[in-house]
Design a protein around this motif. Structure first.
Motif, PDB file in Angstrom:
ATOM      1  N   ASP A   9       0.867  -1.196   0.000  1.00 16.90           N
ATOM      2  CA  ASP A   9       0.000   0.000   0.000  1.00 16.90           C
ATOM      3  C   ASP A   9       0.895   1.235   0.000  1.00 16.90           C
ATOM      4  O   ASP A   9       2.127   1.124   0.032  1.00 16.90           O
ATOM      5  CB  ASP A   9      -0.945  -0.004   1.220  1.00 16.90           C
ATOM      6  CG  ASP A   9      -0.178  -0.129   2.537  1.00 16.90           C
ATOM      7  OD1 ASP A   9      -0.793  -0.535   3.533  1.00 16.90           O
ATOM      8  OD2 ASP A   9       1.040   0.150   2.563  1.00 16.90           O
ATOM      9  N   LYS A  10       0.291   2.425   0.014  1.00 18.40           N
ATOM     10  CA  LYS A  10       1.088   3.646  -0.100  1.00 18.40           C
ATOM     11  C   LYS A  10       2.031   3.849   1.087  1.00 18.40           C
ATOM     12  O   LYS A  10       3.208   4.189   0.892  1.00 18.40           O
ATOM     13  CB  LYS A  10       0.189   4.876  -0.291  1.00 18.40           C
ATOM     14  CG  LYS A  10       0.996   6.133  -0.599  1.00 18.40           C
ATOM     15  CD  LYS A  10       0.136   7.300  -0.969  1.00 18.40           C
ATOM     16  CE  LYS A  10       0.967   8.574  -1.056  1.00 18.40           C
ATOM     17  NZ  LYS A  10       0.145   9.774  -1.299  1.00 18.40           N
ATOM     18  N   PRO A  11       1.582   3.588   2.330  1.00 19.45           N
ATOM     19  CA  PRO A  11       2.541   3.724   3.444  1.00 19.45           C
ATOM     20  C   PRO A  11       3.760   2.821   3.288  1.00 19.45           C
ATOM     21  O   PRO A  11       4.888   3.220   3.584  1.00 19.45           O
ATOM     22  CB  PRO A  11       1.703   3.363   4.675  1.00 19.45           C
ATOM     23  CG  PRO A  11       0.300   3.715   4.292  1.00 19.45           C
ATOM     24  CD  PRO A  11       0.191   3.373   2.844  1.00 19.45           C
ATOM     25  N   ALA A  12       3.539   1.611   2.784  1.00 19.33           N
ATOM     26  CA  ALA A  12       4.679   0.686   2.577  1.00 19.33           C
ATOM     27  C   ALA A  12       5.586   1.214   1.470  1.00 19.33           C
ATOM     28  O   ALA A  12       6.823   1.119   1.541  1.00 19.33           O
ATOM     29  CB  ALA A  12       4.158  -0.704   2.236  1.00 19.33           C
ATOM     30  N   LEU A  13       4.984   1.801   0.433  1.00 17.54           N
ATOM     31  CA  LEU A  13       5.766   2.392  -0.665  1.00 17.54           C
ATOM     32  C   LEU A  13       6.643   3.524  -0.119  1.00 17.54           C
ATOM     33  O   LEU A  13       7.841   3.600  -0.381  1.00 17.54           O
ATOM     34  CB  LEU A  13       4.793   2.921  -1.729  1.00 17.54           C
ATOM     35  CG  LEU A  13       5.322   3.466  -3.044  1.00 17.54           C
ATOM     36  CD1 LEU A  13       4.170   3.569  -4.053  1.00 17.54           C
ATOM     37  CD2 LEU A  13       5.960   4.824  -2.937  1.00 17.54           C
ATOM     38  N   ILE A  14       6.035   4.380   0.684  1.00 14.69           N
ATOM     39  CA  ILE A  14       6.777   5.525   1.256  1.00 14.69           C
ATOM     40  C   ILE A  14       7.901   5.035   2.167  1.00 14.69           C
ATOM     41  O   ILE A  14       9.034   5.528   2.105  1.00 14.69           O
ATOM     42  CB  ILE A  14       5.809   6.455   2.010  1.00 14.69           C
ATOM     43  CG1 ILE A  14       4.773   7.076   1.045  1.00 14.69           C
ATOM     44  CG2 ILE A  14       6.559   7.549   2.771  1.00 14.69           C
ATOM     45  CD1 ILE A  14       5.334   7.912  -0.071  1.00 14.69           C
ATOM     46  N   ALA A  15       7.609   4.034   2.997  1.00 16.86           N
ATOM     47  CA  ALA A  15       8.630   3.510   3.916  1.00 16.86           C
ATOM     48  C   ALA A  15       9.798   2.914   3.143  1.00 16.86           C
ATOM     49  O   ALA A  15      10.965   3.105   3.487  1.00 16.86           O
ATOM     50  CB  ALA A  15       8.004   2.458   4.848  1.00 16.86           C
ATOM     51  N   HIS A  16       9.490   2.201   2.061  1.00 14.70           N
ATOM     52  CA  HIS A  16      10.554   1.594   1.247  1.00 14.70           C
ATOM     53  C   HIS A  16      11.394   2.677   0.570  1.00 14.70           C
ATOM     54  O   HIS A  16      12.631   2.630   0.574  1.00 14.70           O
ATOM     55  CB  HIS A  16       9.932   0.663   0.192  1.00 14.70           C
ATOM     56  CG  HIS A  16      10.941  -0.095  -0.588  1.00 14.70           C
ATOM     57  ND1 HIS A  16      11.515  -1.257  -0.121  1.00 14.70           N
ATOM     58  CD2 HIS A  16      11.506   0.156  -1.801  1.00 14.70           C
ATOM     59  CE1 HIS A  16      12.402  -1.694  -1.009  1.00 14.70           C
ATOM     60  NE2 HIS A  16      12.416  -0.858  -2.029  1.00 14.70           N
ATOM     61  N   ALA A  17      10.707   3.690   0.034  1.00  9.83           N
ATOM     62  CA  ALA A  17      11.439   4.788  -0.624  1.00  9.83           C
ATOM     63  C   ALA A  17      12.332   5.515   0.380  1.00  9.83           C
ATOM     64  O   ALA A  17      13.485   5.860   0.087  1.00  9.83           O
ATOM     65  CB  ALA A  17      10.444   5.768  -1.255  1.00  9.83           C
ATOM     66  N   LEU A 229       5.843   1.101  -6.735  1.00  7.70           N
ATOM     67  CA  LEU A 229       4.399   1.194  -6.967  1.00  7.70           C
ATOM     68  C   LEU A 229       3.668   0.633  -5.752  1.00  7.70           C
ATOM     69  O   LEU A 229       4.171  -0.285  -5.092  1.00  7.70           O
ATOM     70  CB  LEU A 229       4.019   0.365  -8.204  1.00  7.70           C
ATOM     71  CG  LEU A 229       4.897   0.536  -9.452  1.00  7.70           C
ATOM     72  CD1 LEU A 229       4.484  -0.467 -10.512  1.00  7.70           C
ATOM     73  CD2 LEU A 229       4.811   1.949  -9.981  1.00  7.70           C
ATOM     74  N   ASP A 230       2.484   1.110  -5.497  1.00  6.50           N
ATOM     75  CA  ASP A 230       1.657   0.400  -4.516  1.00  6.50           C
ATOM     76  C   ASP A 230       0.830  -0.622  -5.295  1.00  6.50           C
ATOM     77  O   ASP A 230       0.749  -0.608  -6.523  1.00  6.50           O
ATOM     78  CB  ASP A 230       0.808   1.369  -3.676  1.00  6.50           C
ATOM     79  CG  ASP A 230      -0.320   2.018  -4.465  1.00  6.50           C
ATOM     80  OD1 ASP A 230      -1.121   2.734  -3.841  1.00  6.50           O
ATOM     81  OD2 ASP A 230      -0.412   1.829  -5.714  1.00  6.50           O
ATOM     82  N   GLU A 231       0.207  -1.546  -4.535  1.00  8.99           N
ATOM     83  CA  GLU A 231      -0.581  -2.634  -5.133  1.00  8.99           C
ATOM     84  C   GLU A 231      -1.674  -2.071  -6.035  1.00  8.99           C
ATOM     85  O   GLU A 231      -1.912  -2.562  -7.141  1.00  8.99           O
ATOM     86  CB  GLU A 231      -1.221  -3.457  -3.993  1.00  8.99           C
ATOM     87  CG  GLU A 231      -1.903  -4.733  -4.417  1.00  8.99           C
ATOM     88  CD  GLU A 231      -0.915  -5.879  -4.588  1.00  8.99           C
ATOM     89  OE1 GLU A 231       0.193  -5.817  -4.027  1.00  8.99           O
ATOM     90  OE2 GLU A 231      -1.261  -6.803  -5.331  1.00  8.99           O
ATOM     91  N   ALA A 232      -2.278  -0.988  -5.614  1.00  8.13           N
ATOM     92  CA  ALA A 232      -3.389  -0.411  -6.382  1.00  8.13           C
ATOM     93  C   ALA A 232      -2.927   0.003  -7.785  1.00  8.13           C
ATOM     94  O   ALA A 232      -3.649  -0.155  -8.764  1.00  8.13           O
ATOM     95  CB  ALA A 232      -3.970   0.801  -5.654  1.00  8.13           C
ATOM     96  N   ALA A 233      -1.709   0.485  -7.872  1.00 12.21           N
ATOM     97  CA  ALA A 233      -1.203   0.953  -9.175  1.00 12.21           C
ATOM     98  C   ALA A 233      -0.550  -0.174  -9.959  1.00 12.21           C
ATOM     99  O   ALA A 233      -0.670  -0.236 -11.183  1.00 12.21           O
ATOM    100  CB  ALA A 233      -0.184   2.079  -8.965  1.00 12.21           C
ATOM    101  N   GLY A 234       0.129  -1.065  -9.248  1.00 11.33           N
ATOM    102  CA  GLY A 234       1.013  -1.982  -9.962  1.00 11.33           C
ATOM    103  C   GLY A 234       0.683  -3.449  -9.902  1.00 11.33           C
ATOM    104  O   GLY A 234       1.478  -4.277 -10.353  1.00 11.33           O
ATOM    105  N   ALA A 235      -0.492  -3.809  -9.378  1.00  6.15           N
ATOM    106  CA  ALA A 235      -0.805  -5.247  -9.190  1.00  6.15           C
ATOM    107  C   ALA A 235      -0.624  -6.028 -10.486  1.00  6.15           C
ATOM    108  O   ALA A 235      -0.087  -7.133 -10.504  1.00  6.15           O
ATOM    109  CB  ALA A 235      -2.228  -5.407  -8.662  1.00  6.15           C
ATOM    110  N   GLN A 236      -1.039  -5.419 -11.611  1.00  2.75           N
ATOM    111  CA  GLN A 236      -1.012  -6.197 -12.870  1.00  2.75           C
ATOM    112  C   GLN A 236       0.407  -6.354 -13.403  1.00  2.75           C
ATOM    113  O   GLN A 236       0.664  -7.076 -14.345  1.00  2.75           O
ATOM    114  CB  GLN A 236      -1.907  -5.532 -13.925  1.00  2.75           C
ATOM    115  CG  GLN A 236      -1.278  -4.395 -14.726  1.00  2.75           C
ATOM    116  CD  GLN A 236      -1.348  -3.041 -14.041  1.00  2.75           C
ATOM    117  OE1 GLN A 236      -1.618  -2.983 -12.844  1.00  2.75           O
ATOM    118  NE2 GLN A 236      -1.072  -1.971 -14.768  1.00  2.75           N
TER     119      GLN A 236
END
Ligand code: 6PG
Length: 238
Positions: A9-17, A229-236
């Motif tokens: 999700d977005k928080p995980a994306l931000i934490a990774h970045a 990417l978060d799952e919402a943007a990049g799942a596919q």
């Protein structure tokens, strides 16, 4: 080298970045005296900048730039500079000389673009025709596939003889890094979140996608290219 990482999700994306950028700052400064980063605008990176404000960093060795800017005063609600200052830069003790905003005060975007072009040349010690190398360039991506202020089917996509040019979003002028400058970076990190970005990502990761319609597709740095990417943007894309 291109890497795509899909976070839950977005928080995980931000934490990774955040971890990635802090690590790059320290490893880079083990090898060189200063670290240069160009910030992305828009809304996605704001929590990243807020998280960076909580980190203890060698601020005197870090130089801040922007990859693009709306052509408004630096204190305007739409200003990318204002967003980053409120989220990070004004919350910590950055030396003023280490912050290099895009100028927007001459009432002529092409004049300010040329001014910033010269400012970059002076800072990096390069001549016309030579390209500075940023340690990191952060980028977002619009749901139309634009990045920085390189919008679909605009003249800015064709500019290759300078570092900074005038972008155009629905008639609104912006200042933007050009492709040659972006693609000369050591590391480009895209931060993309939200299911509204899926269609553009599908085009960008398709072998047949059109770079003039999806400008982020033409970002191919000499160094690392990381898509976070978060799952919402990049799942596919997984
Ligand atoms: C800007 C940005 C722009 C942004 C994308 C994504 O000035 O708006 O530089 O390129 O990164 O539009 O914006 P969001 O993160 O708000 O989706």
């Amino acid at each position: 080298m291109t890497q795509v990482k899909v976070l839950s999700d977005k928080p995980a994306l931000i934490a990774h970045a955040l971890d990635l950028i802090v690590d790059k700052i320290h490893t880079t400064l083990d090898q060189q005296a200063q670290f240069t980063i160009a910030l992305a605008g828009g809304s996605t990176p704001k929590p990243l900048y807020e998280a960076l404000a909580q980190k203890s960093l060698p601020l005197e060795k870090i130089h801040i730039f922007w990859g693009d800017e709306r052509y408004v005063p630096g204190d305007h609600p739409d200003s990318n500079q204002r967003m980053a200052r409120q989220a990070w830069l004004d919350q910590v003790d950055f030396p003023t000389v280490n912050i290099h905003p895009m100028p927007t005060g001459r009432n002529d975007p092409s004049v300010d673009a040329q001014t910033h072009n010269q400012e970059l040349q002076e800072f990096f010690g390069v001549k016309t025709g030579e390209l500075p190398t940023f340690d990191i360039i952060l980028l977002g991506m619009g749901d139309d596939g634009h990045t920085a202020s390189l919008f679909p089917q605009t003249e800015a996509l064709t500019v290759s003889d300078r570092l900074i040019t005038v972008g155009n979003k629905d008639g609104q002028p912006r200042l933007t890094f050009t492709y040659p400058l972006i693609n000369n970076a050591r590391c480009v990190i895209f931060l993309v979140a939200g299911d509204n970005k899926r269609p553009a990502l599908a085009e960008i990761f398709s072998p047949n996608g059109d770079e003039t319609l999806y400008p982020a597709k033409a970002v191919k740095p000499q160094g690392e290219l990381l898509w976070l990417l978060d799952e919402a943007a990049g799942a596919q894309l997984k």
